[in-house]
Design an enzyme around this catalytic site. Sequence first.
Site, mmCIF file in Angstrom:
data_model
loop_
_atom_site.group_PDB
_atom_site.id
_atom_site.type_symbol
_atom_site.label_atom_id
_atom_site.label_comp_id
_atom_site.label_asym_id
_atom_site.label_seq_id
_atom_site.Cartn_x
_atom_site.Cartn_y
_atom_site.Cartn_z
ATOM 1 C CB SER A 1 3.415 -1.783 -1.051
ATOM 2 O OG SER A 1 3.311 -2.908 -1.900
ATOM 3 C CE1 TYR B 1 -1.753 -3.090 0.832
ATOM 4 C CE2 TYR B 1 -0.458 -3.465 -1.149
ATOM 5 C CZ TYR B 1 -0.544 -3.397 0.226
ATOM 6 O OH TYR B 1 0.571 -3.617 1.000
#
Length: 261
Positions: A135, A148
Amino acid sequence: MQYSVFITGAAQGIGAEIARLFHQKGFRVGIYDINEQQAQTLAQELGENAKAGYLDVSNDQQWQIALQEFQHWAGELNILINNAGILYSGAFEQTSIQSHQRTMDINIKGVLNGCHTAFPYLKNASFARVINLSSASAIYGQADLASYSANKFAVRGLTEALDVEWQKYNIRVLDVMPLFVKTDMIKNMDAASIQNIGVDLTPTDVAKQVFNLALQKNHLLLPTHTPVGMKSKLMYQLSSISPQFLNRLSNLLLSRQNKSF
């Protein structure tokens, strides 16, 4: 030769679009997900070159069963795509420790389990590659997405290490680094950065990038990390040349939402 691809978290969102694209291009596709019923529905939609199954990526024994089953059906495992992931947003201290731990179980342990269990299959394949879903949150730690973001840094580090370790086996280990993607995962997300940056990417955008990386045969031209989308590419490039205090300032501004720092 007909290559095969095994995709985790493939019942919906980015994983489902990856499955559709690879199937369209003639691959034998493994659609594995904790939501087996939805995975079976997608496999039936795609047809005979698609196989669905149940997989909780945090459970290494289930990985062993799933990959053995897939290998028997497909003949060999060529491409592993570690896509399964979850996200909790909001202030770190206001998010339950159980939620933080669950992201670790799925987003980190899931990738570790997948790479470790798939290795003997990949090592013996005629062509082998691993593509992990990282990501843009692995470029700099993101406020209100702390666990995350930490997960994705771990995926980034594991990808880099294995890409070097497994070169002797002709296995490239790569990742893609999209920014926010239009999926159910970001609905009602409690992080100012999503309002400040916006959501421009679709699951199809990510699937196309994954497919391009899977097919490139010249190992020397393949980057280990591939940002997806112009905003991710810009963030990735700037982070490598700008001083740390400027990277931190940029992230403070992106996360600003009527707060004082």
